[in-house]
Design a protein around this motif. Structure first.
Motif, PDB file in Angstrom:
ATOM      1  N   ARG A 280       0.856  -1.197   0.000  1.00 29.04           N
ATOM      2  CA  ARG A 280       0.000   0.000   0.000  1.00 29.04           C
ATOM      3  C   ARG A 280       0.891   1.247   0.000  1.00 29.04           C
ATOM      4  O   ARG A 280       1.211   1.792   1.054  1.00 29.04           O
ATOM      5  CB  ARG A 280      -0.887   0.014   1.240  1.00 29.04           C
ATOM      6  CG  ARG A 280      -2.001  -1.024   1.270  1.00 29.04           C
ATOM      7  CD  ARG A 280      -2.821  -0.851   2.554  1.00 29.04           C
ATOM      8  NE  ARG A 280      -4.119  -1.491   2.499  1.00 29.04           N
ATOM      9  CZ  ARG A 280      -4.401  -2.658   3.096  1.00 29.04           C
ATOM     10  NH1 ARG A 280      -3.495  -3.295   3.792  1.00 29.04           N
ATOM     11  NH2 ARG A 280      -5.622  -3.167   3.016  1.00 29.04           N
ATOM     12  N   GLU A 282       0.476   4.378  -0.704  1.00 33.14           N
ATOM     13  CA  GLU A 282       0.000   5.669  -0.180  1.00 33.14           C
ATOM     14  C   GLU A 282       0.308   5.825   1.309  1.00 33.14           C
ATOM     15  O   GLU A 282       0.470   6.932   1.807  1.00 33.14           O
ATOM     16  CB  GLU A 282      -1.502   5.852  -0.449  1.00 33.14           C
ATOM     17  CG  GLU A 282      -2.440   4.931   0.318  1.00 33.14           C
ATOM     18  CD  GLU A 282      -2.518   3.521  -0.277  1.00 33.14           C
ATOM     19  OE1 GLU A 282      -1.916   3.293  -1.341  1.00 33.14           O
ATOM     20  OE2 GLU A 282      -3.171   2.664   0.332  1.00 33.14           O
ATOM     21  N   LYS A 324      -7.985   7.928   3.049  1.00 30.09           N
ATOM     22  CA  LYS A 324      -6.532   8.089   3.012  1.00 30.09           C
ATOM     23  C   LYS A 324      -6.134   9.277   2.120  1.00 30.09           C
ATOM     24  O   LYS A 324      -5.493   9.086   1.084  1.00 30.09           O
ATOM     25  CB  LYS A 324      -5.871   6.811   2.483  1.00 30.09           C
ATOM     26  CG  LYS A 324      -6.024   5.617   3.414  1.00 30.09           C
ATOM     27  CD  LYS A 324      -5.476   4.340   2.810  1.00 30.09           C
ATOM     28  CE  LYS A 324      -6.341   3.816   1.701  1.00 30.09           C
ATOM     29  NZ  LYS A 324      -6.012   2.487   1.223  1.00 30.09           N
ATOM     30  N   GLU A 404     -12.474  -3.770  -6.738  1.00 27.53           N
ATOM     31  CA  GLU A 404     -13.034  -3.229  -5.501  1.00 27.53           C
ATOM     32  C   GLU A 404     -14.414  -2.630  -5.727  1.00 27.53           C
ATOM     33  O   GLU A 404     -15.104  -2.272  -4.780  1.00 27.53           O
ATOM     34  CB  GLU A 404     -12.125  -2.129  -4.951  1.00 27.53           C
ATOM     35  CG  GLU A 404     -10.703  -2.584  -4.731  1.00 27.53           C
ATOM     36  CD  GLU A 404      -9.835  -1.487  -4.158  1.00 27.53           C
ATOM     37  OE1 GLU A 404      -9.623  -1.505  -2.945  1.00 27.53           O
ATOM     38  OE2 GLU A 404      -9.371  -0.620  -4.923  1.00 27.53           O
ATOM     39  N   GLY A 425      -9.979  -6.498  -3.728  1.00 27.31           N
ATOM     40  CA  GLY A 425      -9.942  -5.787  -2.448  1.00 27.31           C
ATOM     41  C   GLY A 425     -11.303  -5.942  -1.798  1.00 27.31           C
ATOM     42  O   GLY A 425     -12.223  -5.175  -2.064  1.00 27.31           O
ATOM     43  N   THR A 426     -11.428  -6.945  -0.939  1.00 28.96           N
ATOM     44  CA  THR A 426     -12.758  -7.251  -0.383  1.00 28.96           C
ATOM     45  C   THR A 426     -13.251  -6.172   0.591  1.00 28.96           C
ATOM     46  O   THR A 426     -14.451  -6.078   0.835  1.00 28.96           O
ATOM     47  CB  THR A 426     -12.740  -8.613   0.335  1.00 28.96           C
ATOM     48  OG1 THR A 426     -11.572  -8.669   1.139  1.00 28.96           O
ATOM     49  CG2 THR A 426     -12.767  -9.754  -0.637  1.00 28.96           C
ATOM     50  N   ASN A 427     -12.318  -5.363   1.116  1.00 27.09           N
ATOM     51  CA  ASN A 427     -12.771  -4.314   2.049  1.00 27.09           C
ATOM     52  C   ASN A 427     -13.637  -3.306   1.308  1.00 27.09           C
ATOM     53  O   ASN A 427     -14.747  -2.978   1.724  1.00 27.09           O
ATOM     54  CB  ASN A 427     -11.577  -3.583   2.673  1.00 27.09           C
ATOM     55  CG  ASN A 427     -10.559  -4.534   3.269  1.00 27.09           C
ATOM     56  OD1 ASN A 427     -10.903  -5.632   3.665  1.00 27.09           O
ATOM     57  ND2 ASN A 427      -9.308  -4.118   3.317  1.00 27.09           N
ATOM     58  N   ARG A 438     -17.290   1.432   5.169  1.00 28.85           N
ATOM     59  CA  ARG A 438     -16.446   0.441   5.857  1.00 28.85           C
ATOM     60  C   ARG A 438     -15.915   0.965   7.191  1.00 28.85           C
ATOM     61  O   ARG A 438     -15.435   0.201   8.018  1.00 28.85           O
ATOM     62  CB  ARG A 438     -15.285   0.005   4.946  1.00 28.85           C
ATOM     63  CG  ARG A 438     -14.329   1.119   4.618  1.00 28.85           C
ATOM     64  CD  ARG A 438     -13.329   0.723   3.544  1.00 28.85           C
ATOM     65  NE  ARG A 438     -12.081   0.218   4.088  1.00 28.85           N
ATOM     66  CZ  ARG A 438     -10.997  -0.032   3.359  1.00 28.85           C
ATOM     67  NH1 ARG A 438     -11.031   0.151   2.036  1.00 28.85           N
ATOM     68  NH2 ARG A 438      -9.891  -0.464   3.886  1.00 28.85           N
ATOM     69  N   GLY A 476      -7.827  -8.253   0.425  1.00 22.53           N
ATOM     70  CA  GLY A 476      -8.580  -7.571   1.489  1.00 22.53           C
ATOM     71  C   GLY A 476      -8.582  -8.430   2.742  1.00 22.53           C
ATOM     72  O   GLY A 476      -8.046  -9.549   2.758  1.00 22.53           O
TER      73      GLY A 476
HETATM   74  C1  PEP Z   1      -9.449  -3.462  -0.058  1.00 24.30           C
HETATM   75  O1  PEP Z   1     -10.208  -2.530  -0.321  1.00 24.30           O
HETATM   76  O2  PEP Z   1      -9.846  -4.607   0.236  1.00 24.30           O
HETATM   77  C2  PEP Z   1      -7.986  -3.252  -0.083  1.00 24.30           C
HETATM   78  C3  PEP Z   1      -7.148  -4.262   0.028  1.00 24.30           C
HETATM   79  O3  PEP Z   1      -7.544  -1.972  -0.165  1.00 24.30           O
HETATM   80  P1  PEP Z   1      -7.571  -0.951   1.076  1.00 24.30           P
HETATM   81  O4  PEP Z   1      -7.982  -1.711   2.294  1.00 24.30           O
HETATM   82  O5  PEP Z   1      -6.196  -0.391   1.175  1.00 24.30           O
HETATM   83  O6  PEP Z   1      -8.580   0.054   0.639  1.00 24.30           O
END
Ligand code: PEP
Ligand code: MG
Length: 543
Positions: A280, A282, A324, A404, A425-427, A438, A476
């Motif tokens: 990551r 950033e 972020k 995502e 990116g499951t988040n 989230r 994620g």
């Molecule tokens: C996600 O969205 O699952 C991911 C891995 O990216 P981040 O958590 O950094 O947004």
């Protein structure tokens, strides 16, 4: 929360009994003696804490030494002295002086507010000393027990014997509270912020599950014993698991680490991680006002490439925006930043930023001889994927994109015409599929990655990957849940990337199940309607 499962009787910290706080003032002539009594009591408490610090090790010793220092802090001692000089008996002076600082710490918030417990603990010890009462604290149990309390002061928890205190549960406390820190150091499971804990008396049998974050009073004894035994077996398997990732019948699934800088990558080398599945980038620059130069970026990226020399590394380009923000990314003012200009969308307004980052990754690859894959976050369309891929290839890099956004999962086959791999990116996929922030604790049930709708989209992307003969990973939080990881493999996911702390447990779980079982679990999960049903179905299929 600190993982692990224990079933044992409860012990409770003994608190200071109600001490009568004298109302009247003391005679002027007696005040110097009262001040002396107070100074002696505070010194005695500090000395005892320092003695215990000397006999403890690591974080426990540091916590005890810090509490001893606070016991001799001039600010609150001075405030109490002033009150004694004005006629307050020592017990009242201590109570009022500590109240004053508790209020101040609470107003300051954050880490200071968490020190309120420490200050109250010192107050109780000093009052006990002044009143000739036994020092409050943790009783020494005869048999392994679970310590329950409203909150635990560091001096309560530091120096606990993990053979006798096998778990901790508190009503209050956050992730940085001393309770959790000490529990982690002692290697005993811990849950904080447990509701209804007051009703559980000393001697009651409880089942504490630090992994699930739950505490059950008076559970069925044989079920509880079975849960403890299962957790012990899993912990043992995780300790013994050395990689590489594969199911019991030899279907390989790369187990990778999520990292945010060189230090994290070097630490991840101590785990069986086969590479980095999500860097990551950033997070390296959250406190920067200006864009780092190409050379500076290349050095930072190079550290991660070097840590995993000869191994796969997937660098994600800046995922700035929403939760972020980066000062130098030029974010516009937006009413709804999670649906705004974030991730790859920034490149539209500021293409130079992406160009310079890709150039930096290319330079880091030249320097280290480790040529990483690169992927773009927040891709919503095949056109975005195509444009990113063209750019990445022009810097000699292998392009992929993150899945995502539901639109990207639905059209994964079209996206795969342009890129070499996908990483789910499951988040964010859960956030956007369920239209639930989230970051919201209230909506955590909706953003649960076990939501069947989210898993259906994961399955679609994985199938598109299989049809195109290209890898599809998950990076994620879903990948860090051992049971869910097995379901993801069943859905066709080819690699799993997670926080390094989760690697051993996920790897060990996969090694215990066959691909056929994973596929059956995936099929069963896709036939459910709720996250809870999905979990149940997976448990049954993977037992
Ligand atoms: C996600 O969205 O699952 C991911 C891995 O990216 P981040 O958590 O950094 O947004
Ligand atoms: Mg994301």
């Amino acid at each position: 929360m600190v993982p692990g499962v224990q079933y044992a009787p409860v012990i409770r910290v003994s608190r200071l009994p109600e001490v009568e706080v004298p109302v009247g003032d003391i005679a002027e002539a007696d005040r110097p003696a009262e001040a002396g009594r107070f100074a002696a009591a505070a010194t005695e408490v500090a000395t005892r804490l320092r003695d215990r610090a000397a006999h403890a090790t690591g974080a426990a010793s540091e916590v005890l030494a810090a509490t001893a220092t606070l016991a001799q802090d001039r600010a609150w001692l001075g405030a109490a002295d002033k009150r004694i000089a004005a006629g307050a008996p020592a017990v009242r002076a201590v109570t009022e002086a500590v109240d004053q600082f508790v209020e101040l710490f609470t107003q300051l918030g954050g880490l200071m507010a968490e020190r309120v417990t420490d200050l109250r603990d010192i107050r109780d010890r000093v009052i006990a000393e002044l009143s000739g009462l036994p020092e409050p604290g943790v009783p020494l149990p005869d048999i392994p027990s679970i310590l329950c309390a409203e909150d635990l002061a560091p001096a309560d928890t530091a120096g606990l014997d993990p053979q006798l205190v096998v778990g901790l549960a508190t009503t209050l406390g956050g992730p940085t509270s001393h309770t959790a820190i000490i529990a982690r150091q002692l290697g005993i499971p811990c849950v904080v912020a447990v509701s209804g804990l007051d009703a559980v008396g000393a001697g009651a049998m409880v089942l504490l599950d630090g992994t699930a974050g739950t505490l059950t009073a008076d559970p069925d004894a044989s079920e509880a014993a079975a849960a403890v035994a299962a957790a012990q077996r899993e912990a043992l398997a995780a300790r013994e698991w050395a990689g590489p990732g594969a199911t019991a019948d030899g279907h390989t699934v790369a187990i990778l680490a999520n990292v945010q800088d060189g230090a994290a990558a070097r630490a991840a080398r101590d785990t069986p991680a086969e590479g980095v599945g999500l860097f990551r980038t950033e997070l390296c620059f959250l406190n920067r006002d200006t864009e780092p130069t190409v050379d500076e970026q290349a050095n930072i990226y190079g550290e991660v490439l070097e840590a995993f020399a000869g191994h796969k590394v997937v660098v994600r380009t800046l995922d700035a925006g929403s939760d972020k923000p980066l000062k130098f990314a030029g974010h516009p003012e937006e009413a709804n930043p999670a649906l705004g200009v974030r991730g790859i969308r920034i490149a539209e307004r500021n293409p130079g930023l992406l160009d310079r980052q890709l150039e930096s990754v290319g330079a880091a690859a030249e320097r280290t001889g480790n040529r990483p894959w690169v992927m773009a976050p927040m891709i919503a369309t095949a056109a975005e994927a195509k444009s990113f891929a063209t750019k990445a290839r022009s810097f000699g890099l292998t392009p992929g994109v993150m899945i995502e956004v539901p639109a990207a999962a639905l059209l994964a086959d079209k996206i795969l015409e342009h890129v070499e791999f996908l990483s789910i990116g499951t988040n964010d996929l859960a956030q956007y599929t369920m239209a639930a922030d989230r970051m919201s604790a209230d909506l955590a049930a909706l953003t649960d990655p076990w939501q069947p709708a989210v898993l259906a989209l994961v399955g679609m992307a994985a199938r598109a990957g299989a049809a195109a003969g290209k890898p599809v990973g998950v990076c994620g939080e879903a990948a860090a849940d051992p049971l869910l990881a097995a379901v993801l493999v069943g859905l066709g996911v080819t690699s799993l990337s997670m926080a390094p702390a989760a690697i051993a447990a996920v790897g060990a779980k996969l090694a215990q199940v066959t691909l056929q079982q994973c596929r059956a679990a995936a099929e069963a999960v896709l036939d459910t309607a709720t996250a809870a049903e999905a979990r149940e179905a997976a448990l049954a299929a993977l037992a």
